[in-house]
Each structure stands twice: as C-alpha cells, then as structure tokens.
Design an enzyme around this catalytic site. Sequence first.
Site, PDB file in Angstrom:
ATOM      1  N   ASP A  81       0.951  -1.229  -0.046  1.00  0.00           N
ATOM      2  CA  ASP A  81      -0.043  -0.021  -0.240  1.00  0.00           C
ATOM      3  C   ASP A  81       0.943   1.296   0.088  1.00  0.00           C
ATOM      4  O   ASP A  81       1.885   1.184   0.500  1.00  0.00           O
ATOM      5  CB  ASP A  81      -0.853  -0.096   1.353  1.00  0.00           C
ATOM      6  CG  ASP A  81      -1.825  -1.043   1.329  1.00  0.00           C
ATOM      7  OD1 ASP A  81      -2.281  -1.652   0.396  1.00  0.00           O
ATOM      8  OD2 ASP A  81      -2.072  -1.546   2.559  1.00  0.00           O
ATOM      9  N   ASP A  87       1.577   8.222   8.065  1.00  0.00           N
ATOM     10  CA  ASP A  87       1.769   6.540   8.545  1.00  0.00           C
ATOM     11  C   ASP A  87       2.899   6.508   8.797  1.00  0.00           C
ATOM     12  O   ASP A  87       3.325   5.852   9.754  1.00  0.00           O
ATOM     13  CB  ASP A  87       1.924   5.687   7.118  1.00  0.00           C
ATOM     14  CG  ASP A  87       0.287   5.270   6.624  1.00  0.00           C
ATOM     15  OD1 ASP A  87      -0.627   5.477   7.359  1.00  0.00           O
ATOM     16  OD2 ASP A  87       0.204   5.544   5.411  1.00  0.00           O
ATOM     17  N   GLU A 110       2.383  -2.635  10.622  1.00  0.00           N
ATOM     18  CA  GLU A 110       1.882  -2.810   9.275  1.00  0.00           C
ATOM     19  C   GLU A 110       2.854  -2.283   8.278  1.00  0.00           C
ATOM     20  O   GLU A 110       3.215  -2.543   7.051  1.00  0.00           O
ATOM     21  CB  GLU A 110       0.551  -2.184   9.289  1.00  0.00           C
ATOM     22  CG  GLU A 110      -0.004  -2.316   7.870  1.00  0.00           C
ATOM     23  CD  GLU A 110      -1.312  -1.341   7.862  1.00  0.00           C
ATOM     24  OE1 GLU A 110      -2.392  -1.811   8.205  1.00  0.00           O
ATOM     25  OE2 GLU A 110      -0.949  -0.431   7.495  1.00  0.00           O
ATOM     26  N   GLU A 111       3.477  -1.159   8.691  1.00  0.00           N
ATOM     27  CA  GLU A 111       4.355  -0.265   8.090  1.00  0.00           C
ATOM     28  C   GLU A 111       5.889  -1.191   8.001  1.00  0.00           C
ATOM     29  O   GLU A 111       6.774  -0.320   7.161  1.00  0.00           O
ATOM     30  CB  GLU A 111       4.533   1.012   8.561  1.00  0.00           C
ATOM     31  CG  GLU A 111       3.133   1.778   8.362  1.00  0.00           C
ATOM     32  CD  GLU A 111       2.465   1.930   7.129  1.00  0.00           C
ATOM     33  OE1 GLU A 111       3.198   1.696   6.024  1.00  0.00           O
ATOM     34  OE2 GLU A 111       1.373   1.816   7.158  1.00  0.00           O
ATOM     35  N   ASP A 133      -1.170  -1.190  13.772  1.00  0.00           N
ATOM     36  CA  ASP A 133      -1.477  -0.637  12.553  1.00  0.00           C
ATOM     37  C   ASP A 133      -1.460   0.953  12.983  1.00  0.00           C
ATOM     38  O   ASP A 133      -2.296   1.265  13.474  1.00  0.00           O
ATOM     39  CB  ASP A 133      -2.681  -0.924  11.921  1.00  0.00           C
ATOM     40  CG  ASP A 133      -3.182   0.069  10.894  1.00  0.00           C
ATOM     41  OD1 ASP A 133      -2.339   1.009  10.440  1.00  0.00           O
ATOM     42  OD2 ASP A 133      -4.189  -0.272  10.226  1.00  0.00           O
ATOM     43  N   LEU A 135      -1.616   3.686  11.913  1.00  0.00           N
ATOM     44  CA  LEU A 135      -2.522   4.841  11.011  1.00  0.00           C
ATOM     45  C   LEU A 135      -3.768   4.000  10.268  1.00  0.00           C
ATOM     46  O   LEU A 135      -3.089   3.605   9.104  1.00  0.00           O
ATOM     47  CB  LEU A 135      -1.775   5.889  10.712  1.00  0.00           C
ATOM     48  CG  LEU A 135      -2.617   7.291  10.703  1.00  0.00           C
ATOM     49  CD1 LEU A 135      -2.781   7.545  11.973  1.00  0.00           C
ATOM     50  CD2 LEU A 135      -1.978   8.458   9.716  1.00  0.00           C
ATOM     51  N   ASP A 136      -4.481   3.727  10.761  1.00  0.00           N
ATOM     52  CA  ASP A 136      -5.578   3.089  10.011  1.00  0.00           C
ATOM     53  C   ASP A 136      -6.603   4.037   9.120  1.00  0.00           C
ATOM     54  O   ASP A 136      -7.053   4.961   9.886  1.00  0.00           O
ATOM     55  CB  ASP A 136      -6.589   2.161  10.886  1.00  0.00           C
ATOM     56  CG  ASP A 136      -7.429   1.335  10.027  1.00  0.00           C
ATOM     57  OD1 ASP A 136      -7.212   0.581   9.366  1.00  0.00           O
ATOM     58  OD2 ASP A 136      -8.721   1.848  10.351  1.00  0.00           O
ATOM     59  N   GLU A 292      -5.077  -5.722  12.172  1.00  0.00           N
ATOM     60  CA  GLU A 292      -6.301  -5.123  12.080  1.00  0.00           C
ATOM     61  C   GLU A 292      -7.468  -6.007  12.802  1.00  0.00           C
ATOM     62  O   GLU A 292      -8.157  -5.712  13.797  1.00  0.00           O
ATOM     63  CB  GLU A 292      -6.582  -4.640  10.507  1.00  0.00           C
ATOM     64  CG  GLU A 292      -5.653  -3.212  10.337  1.00  0.00           C
ATOM     65  CD  GLU A 292      -5.778  -3.317   8.646  1.00  0.00           C
ATOM     66  OE1 GLU A 292      -5.735  -4.315   8.042  1.00  0.00           O
ATOM     67  OE2 GLU A 292      -5.736  -2.223   8.172  1.00  0.00           O
TER      68      GLU A 292
HETATM   69  P1  AHG Z   1      -4.910   1.214   5.999  1.00  0.00           P
HETATM   70  O1  AHG Z   1      -4.875   2.829   5.982  1.00  0.00           O
HETATM   71  O2  AHG Z   1      -4.132   1.015   7.461  1.00  0.00           O
HETATM   72  O3  AHG Z   1      -4.086   0.543   4.888  1.00  0.00           O
HETATM   73  O4  AHG Z   1      -6.076   0.552   6.483  1.00  0.00           O
HETATM   74  C1  AHG Z   1      -7.224   0.747   5.321  1.00  0.00           C
HETATM   75  C2  AHG Z   1      -8.270  -0.185   5.379  1.00  0.00           C
HETATM   76  C3  AHG Z   1      -9.299  -0.388   6.322  1.00  0.00           C
HETATM   77  O5  AHG Z   1      -9.090   0.725   7.385  1.00  0.00           O
HETATM   78  C4  AHG Z   1     -10.472  -0.114   5.546  1.00  0.00           C
HETATM   79  O6  AHG Z   1     -11.751  -0.403   6.246  1.00  0.00           O
HETATM   80  C5  AHG Z   1     -10.080  -0.345   4.382  1.00  0.00           C
HETATM   81  O7  AHG Z   1      -8.648  -0.348   4.242  1.00  0.00           O
HETATM   82  C6  AHG Z   1     -10.631   0.338   3.301  1.00  0.00           C
HETATM   83  O8  AHG Z   1     -10.649  -0.408   1.845  1.00  0.00           O
HETATM   84  P2  AHG Z   1     -11.171  -0.162   0.471  1.00  0.00           P
HETATM   85  O9  AHG Z   1     -11.011   1.450   0.210  1.00  0.00           O
HETATM   86  O10 AHG Z   1     -10.754  -1.009  -0.311  1.00  0.00           O
HETATM   87  O11 AHG Z   1     -12.697  -0.055   1.070  1.00  0.00           O
HETATM   88 MN    MN Z   2      -5.247  -0.328   8.597  1.00  0.00          MN
HETATM   89 MN    MN Z   3      -2.390   1.692   8.485  1.00  0.00          MN
END
Ligand code: AHG
Ligand code: MN
Ligand code: MN
Length: 352
Positions: A81, A87, A110-111, A133, A135-136, A292
């Site tokens: 990602d 983050d 996660e990072e 994680d 920053l989610d 998560e």
């Molecule tokens: P992160 O920012 O830690 O990568 O997590 C994002 C996750 C979660 O928090 C969220 O519910 C989901 O990704 C959203 O994914 P989509 O955009 O595919 O729906």
């Molecule tokens: Mn997350």
């Molecule tokens: Mn994250």
Amino acid sequence: MATTTKKAPETIATQQHGNRIVTLDEFIIRSEKDFEYATGELTGLLRDIGVAAKIINREVNKAGLVNIIGVADSGDNASGDKQQKLDVYANEKLIECLQNSGECCAIASEENDDIIQVSPVNSKKSNYIVLFDPLDGSSNIDVNVSVGTIFAIYRRRSDAAGPATKEDFLQPGTKQVAAGYVLYGTSTILVYTTGHGVNGFTLDPSIGEFCLSHRNLRIPENGQFYAVNQGYYSKFDLEMRRYIDNCSDQNYGLRYIGSMVSDIHRILIQGGIFLYPSTRKYPKGKLRLLYECNPLAMVVEQAGGKSLTTQLKRILDMEPRELHQRCTIAIGSPAMVDELKAFVERYSALPL
Ligand code: AHG
Ligand code: MN
Ligand code: MN
C-alpha cells in the site's frame, strides 16, 4: 453590586463523572490487580501507547497546517500500500515510545517488513511483544476524515534470554493479552480491553489526559447499519451479494468510512456489521489479520459481539502463517453476524 462566582470550565471528564476524573493512567494501574502475576509491564505498555496516541493526535489535528499530508517518499509498505507521510510519522512515534521505555522486547508494524527487536532498558528483560497498525484509514487524512491506530499485545513464546522470534508474533488472536484502538475523530478516544470487558477514554484537550468516558462498553445485539465497500459488489461472491441485497431489502442504512477503526467504533456504540469479503483484487480479503482483524475482533468479542471470516471461521482462532497475512472479515452485532452466517451457509458454493 451583585458578585458572580466564576465557574470552573466543564471538561469532558467532569461532565461524565461529576468532579471525579478517572484518567487512563489511574484506570490502568487500578486494573493491574485483575492479573494474577502482574509485574507492571503491561501497565507500562498501555501507558506508552497512550503517550504515543497523544503525540499522533497532535500531528493529525494540525495535518492541514504543516507539510505532513500526502504520500511519503518511502513508497509502498510491506503490504504494497502507498505510505502516507502520517503513516510514517505515527509508526516512528509508536516505535520510539515503546523503545524508550523497553516495556516490550519486540515490535511488529503494518508499515515494516520485519519484526523490530527492542533493546532492554536498565537490563530489564520484557516478556511482551506489541503489534500495531499505526494509522488506519490513512487515505482519509488529506480530506479531513477520521483515522485511527490499532494495537495488540501478546506474551512472547520464546525464551526471554534470547531475541524475540517471528513465531512469537504468529500466535492466534485468542492469545492476545490486550488489544485496542485510538480513534482520531470529532474527539479522540482510546478504547481497549485486557480480556475483562471494554472501556473507552476520551482525550480531554483542556488537561491533555485520556479520561474514562465509556465504562464497560457493550455492543447492541442488533443494528440498523451495515458497512461494506459496496462499490465492489459485482466482485463479491454470491452469498455476500445475497446478504447485501437482504440488508437493502430490510432498509438497513449503509455507512462506510474507509477507516476500519471508525466503522468499528460506530458499530460498537450503535450496533451494525462491518464486512470486508474476498474480491477479485484481494481473494483472501484486504485487511491484515495481525494488525487489524485480531485486535478489533478481541475488542468486539469482549463487548459481546462476534467476528468471523467470510468463510465462517472465528477470527481469533485463525493460525497466522505470516506477519502481513490478510483475511476476510464479518464483525459486529451478534445477531447480524449470525444472520450473515445463515446466508453464507445457504448460498456458499464452498464446502463449509
Ligand atoms: P490502512 O490505511 O491501514 O491501509 O487501512 C485501510 C483499510 C481499512 O481501514 C479500511 O476499512 C479499508 O482499508 C478500506 O479499503 P477499501 O478502500 O478497499 O474499501
Ligand atoms: Mn489499517
Ligand atoms: Mn495503516
């Protein structure tokens, strides 16, 4: 001439409990007696996470004012990602706070691709490991929408004399000794469990303390909302599409923030269900089991909810094989998760 007495300003804490403020630190220390062999390490760890949360909160709150929004130069993280600047910042702050106190012996984030060993402080060997994680929902930052931090704490399995190993981190969620999240929302709240119920602490900015605001949180048995990225509807398996159709038929409202912490917090308070099933892009689900799904599953179960993969295995029983493993998830109010289960059993082509 009539005199007026100036009233002390009302804070979040005094509104909730009269004049008696229960801070996170006080609550953690008082709860130490819940643990048979308490050494104070877990107390110290939860305190470290509380401190890191305040630092991250400060930065999240001024994200539009300083040059900290947008994509980081570091590129992609271990899951592929895009890393945002915040983050990276949140990750560094959590690692720093945990390393400074030495209350845990190793960290997984996660990072980061691999685990991070923590050197003993004052020769004190710790038995705990922490996963997070940092920053989610970080894609929400640039548009001023809520984000969060998720954490999980386990006891290590390997001998405390040597370095922690990857196997220490590959434990099922049932082995978590504590788990929780911080939601940087309209107010900032830290919610955690040590297996004795769930409590929430709202940050009172006027005194800079997390104060007990949600004692013994219980998730409603049922809810009126479902949370799923419905944009992927055509990429979901039949049983998921049938369940989503049913939600719509029953007039459930759709709420999806794109930050799992925010969606789960709403569901914890108001009831509902959150789904992230398999898609063509993410056949095993998108969300990470260790950073998560497991911690949020522990919180939700402790509050009386349920959490399954969309193949109907209890999340907390999953045996992790790798640090950044992904999994599918259906989590929330127990009656809604049961209803989803019935749809999967009815429509799934998979042998259950
Ligand atoms: P992160 O920012 O830690 O990568 O997590 C994002 C996750 C979660 O928090 C969220 O519910 C989901 O990704 C959203 O994914 P989509 O955009 O595919 O729906
Ligand atoms: Mn997350
Ligand atoms: Mn994250």
